[in-house]
Structure formats: structure tokens, C-alpha cells
Design a protein around this motif. Structure first.
Motif, PDB file in Angstrom:
ATOM      1  N   ASP A 289      25.459  37.924  13.894  1.00 58.67           N
ATOM      2  CA  ASP A 289      26.791  37.326  13.835  1.00 58.67           C
ATOM      3  C   ASP A 289      27.579  37.708  12.588  1.00 58.67           C
ATOM      4  O   ASP A 289      28.684  37.204  12.368  1.00 58.67           O
ATOM      5  CB  ASP A 289      26.707  35.801  13.945  1.00 58.67           C
ATOM      6  N   GLY A 290      27.038  38.591  11.757  1.00 54.53           N
ATOM      7  CA  GLY A 290      27.767  39.054  10.580  1.00 54.53           C
ATOM      8  C   GLY A 290      28.024  37.959   9.567  1.00 54.53           C
ATOM      9  O   GLY A 290      29.083  37.940   8.933  1.00 54.53           O
TER      10      GLY A 290
ATOM     11  N   LYS B 133      34.422  39.916   8.776  1.00 56.12           N
ATOM     12  CA  LYS B 133      35.375  40.361   9.781  1.00 56.12           C
ATOM     13  C   LYS B 133      35.613  41.853   9.632  1.00 56.12           C
ATOM     14  O   LYS B 133      35.316  42.446   8.600  1.00 56.12           O
ATOM     15  CB  LYS B 133      36.697  39.600   9.639  1.00 56.12           C
TER      16      LYS B 133
ATOM     17  N   LEU C 182      36.164  45.929  11.797  1.00 58.63           N
ATOM     18  CA  LEU C 182      35.611  46.826  12.798  1.00 58.63           C
ATOM     19  C   LEU C 182      35.056  48.071  12.131  1.00 58.63           C
ATOM     20  O   LEU C 182      35.599  48.546  11.135  1.00 58.63           O
ATOM     21  CB  LEU C 182      36.690  47.239  13.814  1.00 58.63           C
TER      22      LEU C 182
ATOM     23  N   GLU D 201      29.042  49.788  19.100  1.00 57.60           N
ATOM     24  CA  GLU D 201      28.033  48.752  18.950  1.00 57.60           C
ATOM     25  C   GLU D 201      27.285  48.772  17.622  1.00 57.60           C
ATOM     26  O   GLU D 201      27.415  47.875  16.827  1.00 57.60           O
ATOM     27  CB  GLU D 201      27.025  48.785  20.112  1.00 57.60           C
TER      28      GLU D 201
ATOM     29  N   PHE E 279      30.028  48.998  15.144  1.00 57.47           N
ATOM     30  CA  PHE E 279      31.318  48.607  15.711  1.00 57.47           C
ATOM     31  C   PHE E 279      31.852  47.307  15.122  1.00 57.47           C
ATOM     32  O   PHE E 279      33.049  47.130  14.976  1.00 57.47           O
ATOM     33  CB  PHE E 279      31.181  48.468  17.230  1.00 57.47           C
ATOM     34  N   ARG E 280      30.973  46.399  14.758  1.00 53.12           N
ATOM     35  CA  ARG E 280      31.387  45.103  14.242  1.00 53.12           C
ATOM     36  C   ARG E 280      30.461  44.698  13.103  1.00 53.12           C
ATOM     37  O   ARG E 280      29.429  45.329  12.883  1.00 53.12           O
ATOM     38  CB  ARG E 280      31.370  44.055  15.357  1.00 53.12           C
ATOM     39  N   PRO E 281      30.795  43.651  12.353  1.00 57.80           N
ATOM     40  CA  PRO E 281      29.977  43.280  11.191  1.00 57.80           C
ATOM     41  C   PRO E 281      28.523  42.978  11.545  1.00 57.80           C
ATOM     42  O   PRO E 281      28.236  42.268  12.516  1.00 57.80           O
ATOM     43  CB  PRO E 281      30.684  42.024  10.676  1.00 57.80           C
ATOM     44  N   HIS E 282      27.629  43.564  10.776  1.00 56.67           N
ATOM     45  CA  HIS E 282      26.196  43.278  10.852  1.00 56.67           C
ATOM     46  C   HIS E 282      25.699  43.159   9.408  1.00 56.67           C
ATOM     47  O   HIS E 282      25.459  44.178   8.752  1.00 56.67           O
ATOM     48  CB  HIS E 282      25.431  44.396  11.553  1.00 56.67           C
TER      49      HIS E 282
ATOM     50  N   ASP F 257      26.834  45.262   4.651  1.00 57.20           N
ATOM     51  CA  ASP F 257      27.324  45.180   6.026  1.00 57.20           C
ATOM     52  C   ASP F 257      27.167  46.541   6.694  1.00 57.20           C
ATOM     53  O   ASP F 257      27.972  47.461   6.492  1.00 57.20           O
ATOM     54  CB  ASP F 257      28.784  44.735   6.041  1.00 57.20           C
TER      55      ASP F 257
ATOM     56  N   GLY G 188      27.534  47.254   9.780  1.00 58.19           N
ATOM     57  CA  GLY G 188      28.503  47.511  10.843  1.00 58.19           C
ATOM     58  C   GLY G 188      29.845  48.015  10.375  1.00 58.19           C
ATOM     59  O   GLY G 188      30.539  48.714  11.112  1.00 58.19           O
ATOM     60  N   THR G 189      30.247  47.667   9.134  1.00 59.12           N
ATOM     61  CA  THR G 189      31.574  48.069   8.651  1.00 59.12           C
ATOM     62  C   THR G 189      31.506  49.039   7.473  1.00 59.12           C
ATOM     63  O   THR G 189      32.526  49.303   6.828  1.00 59.12           O
ATOM     64  CB  THR G 189      32.399  46.829   8.243  1.00 59.12           C
TER      65      THR G 189
END
Length: 349
Positions: free
Chosen positions: A107-108, A131, A133, A138, A141-144, A161, A163-164
């Protein structure tokens, strides 16, 4: 000869035959591991020992669980707390063991928990969802949030992070347990930074990036108004002739800060590096196969002469003896069967 006794705690996914945290007795002289028992817990995908050695904290499906560490290394269940979000993937504590930090890959989220002196959880003091992108479907693609660690001076919490492609640097208030964004460390596009570790001196930071398969070294300075991270080196985790379709995974320092280990999932190799403690720079010793699939975690034996690779997909632990002079490592004994190992922690009794 080291006559001290050591144990290794290995966390596993528990959707198969495994039921929790496996406790192994280590034979430092021979590089051997013997399983003693398994402590039941749901999906302990990351574990962390308190700095005073009295308590062990573990990710669990229900949030975070704590255990008393008994004199023989056994674990006694203690407390549990939810984190108001999806399950975490990484844990760290402050130097005084007053706070526990949780990274949320799914959920980042970054969560801060206050701890009592007896090792129990007190409350959630802060929680921030990232928050933004990334640029790759995947995975990026989004915060991890994959890792959270304090700077050695205790001033800032670094939230990696994946994902970003950035590391958010939060100002940490040790009195209230609150965090506030102070700066961003931007990483290369599509690099997927995974873990940040600091040298014991506090002067250098090391970041392993999953998709670019390298370790970046930064000179850290927290003495000013804002934190400073100066990039001084980028070191590949793969051999030149290996495919870049691999994914850099684990990053671990030896107890004396003189060596670094990393792993490459897909390539199924481990890298050993020498650390120049004065300059912070890394020098590759070797990158060789681990005789297993998807080495998700790795660690040194306390003698620094043996290493153990946790091979997630082949359900095994493989042990190697390192010859630093001749720059290679060789396998010791047969693989140890264990289902979906994820993390390892070595502790002195």
C-alpha cells in the motif's frame, strides 16, 4: 577461535508446510546450521532484533508481532499490533528501541510505532501513504515502500520507494514519533531502489536497485539544515557477461563493516564486495552462483568466512566458504531444505 554461540532466525511464508520462524544453531567453525525448532507465526516475511537484544519483532498477516528472546535464543510470544494498512515488508528500530518503523510494499505506507520498555507495542504515532506514479507497469507503476531506515544520527527516516524511483527523507521527531517530509533523493528512472543501508561510521549510505542491478554509494552529511547525499560510486551487482534481466535483491553488511553481500534473483548469484571504510567505496571480490533459485536473502556467519543464501523458489539454504585472497566461494555441505525462506537474522547468545 570464536567460542561464542550464535543462532540464526529464518522467516518464511507459511502458505505451505512452514509454520513460522525457524531457529537454527550455527557452527561458526565449520559453517554448519542445525535447525532447533519452529516458532508459529503467520507469514513472518521480515524480522528485526531490538538493539538491546531482548526482543524480536516480526511482520505478520495481522500486523507486527513481538517476542521475548530467551537466554538460549528461543522465542517467547509477547505482543501484537495492527498497522492500519496492508501487511508490511520491512522493519527497523531507532537506536534506543523506542520506535519501530514499518515499510508497506503493498500500500506504499510508512508506519511509525512507539514501543514500551518491556518490548510491547504502545501505539501508532504516525502513518503516511506515498503518492505518485512510476513508469513501468505494476512493478514500477505505483508507490511500493520497500525499506525504512533511520540515518545513523537519528535525524531522518529514509523510506525507499521502489515504485516511484525515489527515497523520501523524513525529518524524525524522537519526542513525538512524528515524521515530516524534508527532502527527496531521486534515483535513476526505472532503477527500482530496494534497500538503503548505512555504514557504522554514519558517513556513507548504500542503496541497491532492483531493476538496474547496481549498488549506489552516497556520502551522507546530516550536520546542515538539510540532509546531504552525494553520489560517489555506482557498482554493478552482476558480472559483465550476465543478463540484465536479473533483479538485485538483498544487501547485507558484515558485522565489522568490512564486507558487503548482495544477491541477484533470476541470475541466481551472490556478490561479495570489500568496503574501504575510509572512502566508503566498494571493490568487487566475486559474483558467483548460489546453487538455488531466487536468493531473496543472504547473510554472513559471524566469522565472515562463511555465508548463507536463502533461496526462495528452490526452498533451500545454501552455505559457502569465501576465499577472499583467491576471490571465490565454494559450497559447504548439502542444501538445507526449508519452504519459501524470506529473511534471516544472526544473533549472538
Amino acid at each position: 577461535m570464536d567460542k561464542k554461540k550464535y543462532v540464526a532466525y529464518v522467516g518464511t511464508y507459511t502458505h505451505g508446510s512452514s509454520v513460522g520462524i525457524h531457529i537454527f544453531d550455527l557452527d561458526v567453525e565449520t559453517g554448519g546450521m542445525k535447525e532447533r525448532k519452529v516458532v508459529p507465526i503467520n507469514n513472518p516475511s521480515y524480522i528485526k532484533m531490538s538493539h538491546n537484544g531482548k526482543f524480536l519483532y516480526s511482520i505478520a498477516d495481522e500486523g507486527v508481532r513481538s517476542f521475548n528472546v530467551l537466554p538460549d535464543g528461543d522465542l517467547e510470544p509477547r505482543d501484537c499490533i495492527g498497522i492500519d494498512g496492508m501487511r508490511g515488508c520491512y522493519l527497523s528500530t531507532d537506536q534506543e528501541d523506542r520506535y519501530l518503523f514499518v515499510a508497506g510494499w503493498h500500500d506504499g505506507k510508512v508506519t511509525v510505532l512507539s514501543l514500551k520498555e518491556n518490548g510491547d507495542f504502545e501505539k501508532i504515532t504516525d502513518g503516511i501513504f506515498h503518492k505518485g506514479l512510476g513508469s513501468v507497469a505494476e512493478r514500477n507503476f505505483r508507490p511500493h515502500v520497500n525499506c525504512v531506515n533511520l540515518t545513523p544520527d537519528g535525524k531522518y527516516l529514509c523510506a525507499v520507494d521502489l515504485g516511484t524511483d525515489q527515497i523520501k527523507i523524513y525529518k524524525f521527531n524522537a519526542r513525538t514519533g512524528k515524521i515530516a517530509l524534508a527532502d527527496l533523493l531521486m534515483c535513476e528512472l526505472n532503477s527500482a531502489p530496494r534497500i538503503i543501508k548505512f555504514s557504522r561510521s554514519g558517513r556513507f549510505a548504500y542503496v541497491i536497485s532492483e531493476l538496474k542491478n547496481y549498488i549506489t554509494v552516497y556520502r551522507y552529511d546530516g550536520s546542515g539544515k538539510n540532509p546531504s547525499f552525494e553520489l560517489i560510486q555506482t557498482v554493478p551487482t552482476l558480472n559483465d557477461y550476465h543478463s540484465a534481466t536479473s533483479a538485485a535483491c538483498a544487501l547485507r553488511f558484515s558485522k565489522d563493516d568490512s564486507k558487503v553481500l548482495c544477491t541477484n534473483a533470476g541470475d541466481n548469484t551472490a556478490g561479495v564486495f570489500h568496503v574501504d571504510r575510509e572512502t566508503g567505496l566498494l571493490e568487487r571480490i566475486c559474483v558467483l552462483p548460489v546453487s538455488g533459485d531466487y536468493p531473496k536473502a543472504i547473510d554472513f556467519f559471524p566469522d565472515n568466512r562463511h555465508i548463507m543464501s536463502l533461496n526462495h523458489e528452490s526452498n533451500s539454504i545454501t552455505i559457502f566458504e569465501v576465499n577472499y585472497e583467491k576471490k571465490y566461494f565454494t559450497m559447504k555441505g548439502k542444501p538445507i531444505p526449508i519452504e519459501t525462506p524470506n529473511c534471516i537474522l544472526v544473533s549472538e547468545l
